[in-house]
Design an enzyme around this catalytic site. Structure first.
Site, mmCIF file in Angstrom:
data_model
loop_
_atom_site.group_PDB
_atom_site.id
_atom_site.type_symbol
_atom_site.label_atom_id
_atom_site.label_comp_id
_atom_site.label_asym_id
_atom_site.label_seq_id
_atom_site.Cartn_x
_atom_site.Cartn_y
_atom_site.Cartn_z
ATOM 1 C CE LYS A 14 -2.101 -1.205 3.877
ATOM 2 N NZ LYS A 14 -1.434 -2.494 4.114
ATOM 3 N NE ARG A 89 -4.911 -1.336 9.801
ATOM 4 C CZ ARG A 89 -3.840 -0.891 9.155
ATOM 5 N NH1 ARG A 89 -3.862 0.256 8.539
ATOM 6 N NH2 ARG A 89 -2.760 -1.625 9.129
ATOM 7 N NE ARG A 128 7.510 -2.583 6.363
ATOM 8 C CZ ARG A 128 6.183 -2.633 6.336
ATOM 9 N NH1 ARG A 128 5.517 -2.037 5.388
ATOM 10 N NH2 ARG A 128 5.546 -3.291 7.266
ATOM 11 N NE ARG A 161 5.826 -0.553 10.072
ATOM 12 C CZ ARG A 161 4.698 -0.623 9.354
ATOM 13 N NH1 ARG A 161 4.617 0.037 8.208
ATOM 14 N NH2 ARG A 161 3.677 -1.332 9.756
ATOM 15 N NE ARG A 172 1.709 -5.223 10.943
ATOM 16 C CZ ARG A 172 2.838 -4.950 10.301
ATOM 17 N NH1 ARG A 172 3.996 -5.354 10.771
ATOM 18 N NH2 ARG A 172 2.806 -4.264 9.178
HETATM 19 P P1 AP5 Z 1 4.783 -1.595 1.899
HETATM 20 O O1 AP5 Z 1 4.481 -0.745 0.705
HETATM 21 O O2 AP5 Z 1 5.471 -0.956 3.040
HETATM 22 O O3 AP5 Z 1 3.451 -2.369 2.356
HETATM 23 P P2 AP5 Z 1 2.171 -1.875 3.140
HETATM 24 O O4 AP5 Z 1 0.981 -2.512 2.482
HETATM 25 O O5 AP5 Z 1 2.161 -0.390 3.250
HETATM 26 O O6 AP5 Z 1 2.399 -2.603 4.512
HETATM 27 P P3 AP5 Z 1 2.263 -2.058 6.004
HETATM 28 O O7 AP5 Z 1 3.011 -3.019 6.877
HETATM 29 O O8 AP5 Z 1 2.595 -0.610 6.093
HETATM 30 O O9 AP5 Z 1 0.755 -2.260 6.240
HETATM 31 P P4 AP5 Z 1 0.054 -2.255 7.572
HETATM 32 O O10 AP5 Z 1 -1.352 -2.077 7.105
HETATM 33 O O11 AP5 Z 1 0.301 -3.442 8.420
HETATM 34 O O12 AP5 Z 1 0.738 -1.062 8.404
HETATM 35 P P5 AP5 Z 1 0.293 0.438 8.743
HETATM 36 O O13 AP5 Z 1 1.490 1.275 8.797
HETATM 37 O O14 AP5 Z 1 -0.837 0.862 7.888
HETATM 38 O O15 AP5 Z 1 5.624 -2.844 1.378
HETATM 39 C C1 AP5 Z 1 6.118 -3.820 2.273
HETATM 40 C C2 AP5 Z 1 7.536 -4.241 1.877
HETATM 41 O O16 AP5 Z 1 7.512 -4.913 0.613
HETATM 42 C C3 AP5 Z 1 8.515 -3.074 1.681
HETATM 43 O O17 AP5 Z 1 9.783 -3.494 2.120
HETATM 44 C C4 AP5 Z 1 8.521 -2.833 0.175
HETATM 45 O O18 AP5 Z 1 9.757 -2.306 -0.221
HETATM 46 C C5 AP5 Z 1 8.294 -4.229 -0.368
HETATM 47 N N1 AP5 Z 1 7.482 -4.265 -1.587
HETATM 48 C C6 AP5 Z 1 6.372 -3.510 -1.840
HETATM 49 N N2 AP5 Z 1 5.855 -3.837 -3.059
HETATM 50 C C7 AP5 Z 1 6.650 -4.829 -3.551
HETATM 51 C C8 AP5 Z 1 6.613 -5.601 -4.761
HETATM 52 N N3 AP5 Z 1 5.659 -5.412 -5.690
HETATM 53 N N4 AP5 Z 1 7.565 -6.542 -4.929
HETATM 54 C C9 AP5 Z 1 8.513 -6.749 -3.981
HETATM 55 N N5 AP5 Z 1 8.611 -6.042 -2.842
HETATM 56 C C10 AP5 Z 1 7.682 -5.106 -2.614
HETATM 57 O O19 AP5 Z 1 -0.270 0.242 10.218
HETATM 58 C C11 AP5 Z 1 0.592 -0.086 11.282
HETATM 59 C C12 AP5 Z 1 -0.190 -0.132 12.581
HETATM 60 O O20 AP5 Z 1 -0.770 1.164 12.856
HETATM 61 C C13 AP5 Z 1 -1.377 -1.103 12.614
HETATM 62 O O21 AP5 Z 1 -0.978 -2.415 12.931
HETATM 63 C C14 AP5 Z 1 -2.260 -0.453 13.668
HETATM 64 O O22 AP5 Z 1 -1.796 -0.745 14.960
HETATM 65 C C15 AP5 Z 1 -2.052 1.034 13.425
HETATM 66 N N6 AP5 Z 1 -3.059 1.591 12.477
HETATM 67 C C16 AP5 Z 1 -2.804 2.172 11.275
HETATM 68 N N7 AP5 Z 1 -3.948 2.566 10.686
HETATM 69 C C17 AP5 Z 1 -4.948 2.228 11.541
HETATM 70 C C18 AP5 Z 1 -6.368 2.361 11.482
HETATM 71 N N8 AP5 Z 1 -6.991 2.912 10.419
HETATM 72 N N9 AP5 Z 1 -7.083 1.883 12.529
HETATM 73 C C19 AP5 Z 1 -6.491 1.333 13.609
HETATM 74 N N10 AP5 Z 1 -5.143 1.163 13.720
HETATM 75 C C20 AP5 Z 1 -4.388 1.614 12.685
HETATM 76 MG MG MG Z 2 2.284 0.981 4.853
#
Ligand code: AP5
Ligand code: MG
Length: 215
Positions: A14, A89, A128, A161, A172
């Site tokens: 994402k 979410r 990552r 992270r 997760r």
């Molecule tokens: P990346 O692009 O970083 O993936 P992502 O989908 O953004 O993954 P996240 O871990 O950020 O998602 P998440 O939903 O768990 O975390 P968030 O920060 O939102 O890519 C991942 C890796 O793969 C990278 O190393 C990248 O380089 C590589 N990659 C990407 N595309 C690739 C490809 N095509 N091929 C190969 N490699 C690739 O949330 C974190 C925490 O915050 C949650 O657990 C929760 O506690 C809290 N939180 C956030 N939002 C909310 C909400 N709305 N409600 C409640 N809690 C929330």
């Molecule tokens: Mg992300």
């Protein structure tokens, strides 16, 4: 102009796609995860509360998230569209977002659901690295920064992270299945969801997205 939501399990890409979409369509990238991590880093009261949940891979309670996002959407730079990454979410968050948009007389153009195989996503997250300053994502094998530990874009420090350990990532995934996956059916009813496979390079995934959104 687009009003978009990016949906998908942890590690689906994402954040990686959001940077590209935001640049191409000139809309602000709003990541709730990035906002929470910034608050954690700055030690704000919100950051202290959010950290307890984030470190375990649990969702931060809805009441701490919704107002944060709707306040952000009120900012001037969202007038011509926005890209939400990681919000909504839960069904509750989606309903609150709908209510907010309805009051403003606007609607989402598309919800982009990126899916992928859990074992592949796990490998992505364990490798990552992220820029502490601008949030740009890297991967030790797939996408390392040009200079180790330093962000290509802003020169910030690239770090791992706290929630990217195998145990937390597995939790997760479970949280995603229980609390976020129901949103796919929710948006399916509104008929504005598109499904994208996260297999392939980031550029291949991006090409699939723009083939739907338009050039
Ligand atoms: P990346 O692009 O970083 O993936 P992502 O989908 O953004 O993954 P996240 O871990 O950020 O998602 P998440 O939903 O768990 O975390 P968030 O920060 O939102 O890519 C991942 C890796 O793969 C990278 O190393 C990248 O380089 C590589 N990659 C990407 N595309 C690739 C490809 N095509 N091929 C190969 N490699 C690739 O949330 C974190 C925490 O915050 C949650 O657990 C929760 O506690 C809290 N939180 C956030 N939002 C909310 C909400 N709305 N409600 C409640 N809690 C929330
Ligand atoms: Mg992300």
């Amino acid at each position: 102009m687009f009003r978009l939501v990016l949906l998908g399990p942890p590690g689906a890409g994402k954040g990686t796609q959001a940077v590209k979409i935001a640049e191409k369509y000139q809309i602000p990238h709003i990541s709730t995860g990035d906002i929470f991590r910034k608050n954690v880093k700055e030690g704000t009261p919100l950051g202290k509360k959010a950290k307890e949940y984030m470190d375990k891979g649990e969702l931060v309670p809805d009441k701490l998230v919704v107002e944060l996002v709707t306040d952000r959407l009120d900012a001037a730079d969202c007038k011509n569209g926005f890209l939400l990454d990681g919000f909504p979410r839960t069904v509750f968050q989606a309903e609150k977002l709908d209510q907010y948009l309805e009051v403003k007389g606007i609607a989402l153009d598309k919800v982009i659901d990126i899916s992928g195989d859990e074992e592949v996503l796990l490998e992505r997250m364990i490798g990552r690295r992220v820029c502490r300053a601008c949030g740009a994502p890297y991967h030790i094998k797939n996408m390392p920064p040009k200079e180790e530990g330093i962000c290509d874009i802003c020169g910030g420090e690239v770090y791992q992270r706290a929630d990217d350990t195998e145990e937390t990532v597995r939790n997760r995934f479970q949280v995603y299945q229980k609390q976020t996956m129901p949103l796919i059916a929710y948006y399916e009813k509104l008929a504005n969801i598109i499904h994208i496979q996260s297999a392939g390079s980031p550029d291949t995934v991006f090409a699939s997205i723009i083939s739907v959104l338009g050039v």
